[in-house]
Each structure stands twice: as C-alpha cells, then as structure tokens.
Write a protein that holds these residues in place. Structure first.
Motif: not given
Length: 686
Positions: A667-676, A680-686
């Motif tokens: 889950x963490x790696x998937x969210x990191x990919x989408x953040x890139x 989103x505000x809840x899942x920002x880049x970096x």
C-alpha cells in the motif's frame, strides 16, 4: 482507511451451528503486524439476543469450526506461529482442546461422521525424502524431480506430485479419558519395531510411534489430490472429488468418488447422462437418498473452462442419471468451493454470484428452490440446525459478520468491524451503470473521497477475468479514497455475476469489449460527476486486471500513470512458466501465434508511453515473476519511466493474504507512486 488499519480487518468463517440451533461458532481472523502473520480464535455466538458473543478459544490461529452431529464435541483446525494447522477437538461446552493429528504438512480440511465417533480429513502427504521427512536433508539437498506431467505445481502450494492431498480417518477419543503419554526408551523401541514388522506402508498413518495423537488410517493413495471429503449418510463410505480417470493430465476433468470407510478401492460415482465436467463439491443428502454435486461443463475438449458457470446437480445416491437444478445461463453457484451445506433431509444451501453480490439459495432434491438472502451484501457462508439458519456476510460497512435469518429478515448477531468503522472513515460506494459504446450496460461503483474536488481518478480493474467487484467493503478502494483518490470499479464483459454469456464474451477476444467497457464506465463517470478530474487519471489492476491495464495503456494514452500488478502479460511465455499455462492462454486467447500476438500486452508494449509501476511476487506460480520482469525491461529499454516492485516469499495472493508487513508496504509503495504522478492534499509528492 489507512494501511496501518489492516489489523482491524477481521474475516469471519462460515458458521458452525450447534445441532440444537441455539448458537453458532465462527473463526475470526485478522492480520497482526507484530507477529507478521494472521491470528485469530473461535467465537461463540448465541442466537439469544440477550446473550453476547464471546471468545471461545485462545489459540494462535484457530479456524474451521464444526460441531459433531450429536452436539457434544467441537472440532477445528489450530495452527501455531509456524503455520501448520492440525485437527483439534474440544467439548462443545468448553474446556481444554485435544490434538488429534500431527500431519507433517498440516491438515487442510475435515468432516464429521454421522455417528460423531470419527473424522475424515485431508492432509498433504510428502514422499519419503522430501519436505523434511529425512533428518539432515534440506530442501536444497533433496533428489532432483523428474517431471512428466502438465500438473506438477500450484500457486501457494509449490510442487504437488510429491505431496498429494490424501484422505485419512481418525477416531475421536472420549474427551474425559486420561491423556496419552508418549512412550520412551524400551517401550518406544518396541513400538517402532512393532510398526516395522507389521509391514505398515509408508504414509498409512500421520502419527509416528511416539506421537501423543491417535493413529489415523489412510483412505486414498493415488498420486493426485483428493478433496471435498464427506461421509455418506449411513457412515459406511466417504465421498471425495479427484481426477482418477485415464489421461487425467491432459484435461481439467474431475469427478466424484466413493471409498469404504474401512478402506478399499475408490469407485467413481458418475451420472451416465453427464458430459465432461469438473466437479467442485459433492454431498449425500441427510436421508441418504440423493447425491448433490456442483460442476462446470468443459465442452468436448475437456479444457473449455472459460467463464463456465457452476451448476448444481442431483442424482440418486445409488446411481443413475443426474438432473441439473440450476440455470447455468443465469446462476453461478461457485461460492461454496469444495463443500456443501445440507439443510433438512433432502435440501442443500448454495451461494450464487449475482451482479456484484452473493446470494443464498436453498435447493431441494426434487427441483424446487428458493432465494433466502439477497440484496447489497456478499454472503460468505451459511449453517443451519433445528430450524435456525445463520449466515456469514460482508457488506459496505463490515469485512465480516454473522446474522440469523428469521421470518425472511436478517438479524445481526455480531459487529466485528465496529473498531474499523470507529478508527477508519469507511466510505460507502455509489452504485452506477453506464452504457458502453455499443449500448451494453456496464455495472460498477464509485468510491468518492470527501471534499469538493476535483479529485484524481483511479480506474481499478479486477482479476479473473471470471470474477467480480462486489458491494462488500474493499480495503484497497478505501485506502486509495482516504488518500484523496476517486476510485472507479466495474464488472466489464468477461466478469462473473451477469450470466454465462457475459463471461464468455471475451473468449479469444481479450482486450476488446472488456477494454471498451471499462473505458466507457470511466467516461460515463467523468461526464456525470464534476468532482472527478478528467485530466488526472490513473489506471491499475492485478492478474487479469494487470493484463487489461497493460493492454489499455498501449491503446489509450490519457493516463498520467499506471500500476501493472501480477499480470498475465505474455501469453507465449506464460504457457511454460505458469501453473495453469498449459491450458489457460489457449482457451482465453486461442492457441495460434497470430491469436496470441493480437491479444498480448508484450506484443504491443512498444506503444506504451505511460509511466508504469510493475508489481510482482517472487513465488507467484500463477502469473510468474518472469511476466513482470520482461514487461518492466521492455518499458525501460524504450525509455518509459518504470519501476519494478518485487516481494520475496509471496505468491499470487499477496494483496489478499500476503504477510501483513508486505501488505502494508505494498500500500505504501502504491500510494508513493500515485503521489509522484497524481498528488493530492492527503497524499502529496515527496
């Protein structure tokens, strides 16, 4: 819901209803981060609304409860931290459980005899010299394997021919007897010598001479799996499902067999009027007159499994023609797996996959049937006794609970997901239907995050293909929505639950109307909801969903990024590397080189420009890791921004039953990919 909420996802087994109908027992299992495995116990659930559910056992992982027919004993499987489940029994009113088996590779399943004196169980039985049966010989030191058959591996199991699933019978001791004491010294030597002099065959017992468990008698011996075991109504025979016919390695057929409880040669129980089929489950009616079984037709080839609905059949227990009791064009009764739940003297309970739900039906041997439970839920199991009927289910608000069916209505008995709802903001999906470009209706759901938006959109595609997204709580959609993404899920042509024709519409046409349907569903949602950002789109899927994701991004370039997980990506190499490769691709895509190339993501990978995260597990035998490796390498070679996420020790079921640590990391790696690519505000880049 966030990745750290995984331990709050509690799955509930099918209920075991006490013969007096007053209570049910279920296992409640959850992920545990500290132990990095799954833990859980049995719960006693009274049907009396004045009494509360309570934990009944305190094992590491207790599962599969089943009351003896006389109601005096509860049997179940208990696994320790090493994960080898063994058969245990305990007095129905409670007490200290007693171990009945010590199977080297664990017990898979079991069933009570009608007189409550014995239990038949299935256990993978290793060949001598393998899987630790010889001290000092590790897996790497075992003899080489000479493979001559197609069917020699299975995802999640590994090699199968040298550890077939065999059936055994064990007598249940009196629970108030004095506990067994292990022999030692001269007594142990004599016991072992006695076993050798009697000519006892290797593998006839799963209890060594010094064991503290009663001896078990082996019933089956063929070098193939025997499953779905159950006693006949008179207790004199055991039914099971296996592929014992000649040339069984070249087709998908399986049948019902019967073997005397005292041992002997299994005999086939086959209806003269049935064609080539694979049988899922079989059970004799309580009155001993009928044999119920579920099966899928396989066509003239014996391999045409594509989107075949599971039907219910009945035949006289003494032999004769079979009658089909369900309509294969509109019903798919695959939800029961390899077991059937009886109700009354001559009826059986079945689960029907239906348009994103799973219903409960009752069928009588004479052809009558009735719909018992339906609506926006997924029934996962059922049990009945003395007029009581209890179901386990999931819906939008729970990962698993129990309810009693009373006067046609469900009365909730448990609330195992209360803590999940309290700590995680569970979002109820919105049901939608949009027309495909040819007017065909496409059914699905939108999980919309809070706030006005516009929200980035993730188009999520299920595996299978002959499976379905449902109305039940889906952890993946909840995690992504909590991170600020609108999640779209639909059941395109090729899916289960909408009739056999719907499922078979992509046979030898993968990547055609199925891609058309998922994109039409996306376009319909973008047109309807202003909260969705049509310029911030992602696409993702696993297994067949990984296939359709990879295929779509080679045809449609609107997506900012993609995630291709455990995908069926190259039909050619899949033939030899997958456990199902020898038949799967040929039936779904067709077997000619031209057909495979016309439906292959690897054949069109040169068209891909979408940044892609490829996820795979090292021990995946269903869609082997080479599929992901080759796809990732091809993307890199043509300059596409790509990454390859590989999980050690996991198989095709990573997202559903992988270790809790790996599930959270995924889950963490998937969210990191989408953040890139889609922050989103809840899942920002970096």
């Amino acid at each position: 819901m966030k990745p750290e909420h995984l331990p709050l996802l509690k799955s509930v087994s099918a209920p075991a209803v006490h013969p007096d109908g007053s209570r049910a027992v279920v296992s409640v299992i959850r992920p545990e981060f500290d132990a990095d495995t799954y833990v859980g116990q049995l719960w006693n659930v009274p049907l009396d609304p004045e009494k509360l559910p309570r934990r009944l056992t305190r094992g590491f992982r207790d599962t599969a409860p089943a009351f003896s027919p006389d109601g005096l004993v509860l049997a179940f499987l208990r696994a320790n931290a090493e994960g080898k489940p063994q058969l245990y029994v305990v007095e129905a009113g409670g007490g200290e459980p007693q171990q009945l088996t010590d199977a080297k590779l664990g017990v898979s399943s079991f069933s009570w005899s009608p007189d409550s004196h014995s239990i038949v169980f299935g256990a993978r039985t290793p060949d001598d010299g393998r899987y630790g049966t010889v001290d000092g010989v590790s897996a790497g030191g075992e003899d080489a394997r000479l493979i001559t058959d197609y069917k020699y591996r299975m995802n999640g199991v590994g090699y199968t021919a040298d550890k077939p699933l065999q059936l055994y019978i064990v007598d249940v001791p009196e629970l108030d007897d004095e506990p067994r004491v292990a022999p030692a010294g001269r007594a142990l030597k004599a016991r072992r010598a006695e076993g050798m002099s009697s000519g006892e065959a290797v593998g006839t017992s799963v209890a060594p001479a010094d064991a503290l468990v009663p001896p078990a008698r082996q019933l089956t011996f063929a070098a193939t799996d025997h499953s779905g075991e159950s006693f006949s109504a008179n207790g004199q025979s055991v039914y099971f499902v296996a592929s014992l016919h000649e040339a069984s390695d070249r087709d998908l057929e399986s049948g019902v067999y019967r073997v005397p409880t005292g041992g002997g040669q299994p005999e086939p129980v086959k209806a003269a009027n049935n064609g080539r089929q694979t049988v899922g489950a079989a059970r004799e009616s309580r009155n001993g007159k009928w044999l119920f079984f579920t099966a899928q037709d396989l066509g003239a080839s014996g391999q045409d499994f594509v989107a075949r609905s599971t039907a219910l059949y009945v035949m006289p227990a003494g032999g004769g023609d079979a009658t089909v009791l369900s309509d294969v064009e509109t019903m798919d009764l695959a939800g029961n797996g390899d077991s059937l739940e009886l109700r009354g003297p001559d009826s059986v309970l079945l689960l029907n996959t239906a348009q994103g739900t799973v219903e409960l039906l009752e069928f009588g041997a004479t052809g009558n049937h009735q719909l018992l439970v339906h609506g926006d839920r997924v029934v996962t199991g059922a049990g009945s006794a003395a007029g009581s009927l209890v179901v386990s289910f999931a819906d939008a608000a729970t990962a698993g609970d129990l309810a009693a069916l009373e006067d046609g209505q469900l009365r909730l008995l448990t609330d195992f997901s209360a803590e999940l709802r309290l700590q995680a903001d569970i979002i109820e999906p919105e049901e939608l239907t949009f027309d495909s470009t040819d007017g065909y209706p496409v059914h699905g759901w939108l999980v919309l995050p809070p706030g006005k938006g516009p929200h980035p959109v993730l188009l999520s595609i299920h595996g299978g293909p002959f499976s379905q997204y449902t109305v039940a709580l889906f952890d993946e959609a909840q995690v992504y929505a909590a991170a600020g993404y609108a999640v779209l899920m639909c059941n395109p042509r090729g899916s289960a639950g909408y009739g056999q024709a719907h499922g078979r519409s992509i046979k030898e046409k993968m990547g055609t109307v199925d891609m058309q349907d998922v994109l039409a569903f996306l376009d319909g949602a973008l047109d309807k909801f202003r909260e969705l950002d049509g310029d911030a789109l992602g696409i993702m899927g696993g297994s067949y969903g990984g296939y359709l994701t990879a295929w779509t991004i080679s045809q449609d370039h609107r997506f900012k990024a993609a995630i291709v997980e455990r995908g069926f990506l190259d039909p050619v190499s899949f033939i030899g590397s997958s456990d199902i490769g020898w038949f799967f691709g040929g039936e779904y895509t067709g077997s000619s080189a031209e057909q495979m190339a016309a439906q292959s993501p690897m054949a069109t990978v040169r068209n891909v420009t979408t940044p892609s995260l490829v996820i795979h597990s090292e021990e995946d035998l269903r869609c082997p890791v080479e599929q992901g490796q080759r796809y990732f390498t091809a993307l890199k070679q043509q300059g596409v921004d790509a990454a390859f996420l590989v999980f050690p020790g996991e198989n095709h079921e990573l997202s559903r039953s992988g270790t809790p640590h790996h599930r959270r990391q995924r889950f963490e790696e998937i969210l990191s990919w989408w953040a890139r690519y889609l922050p989103t505000t809840a899942n920002p880049t970096g």
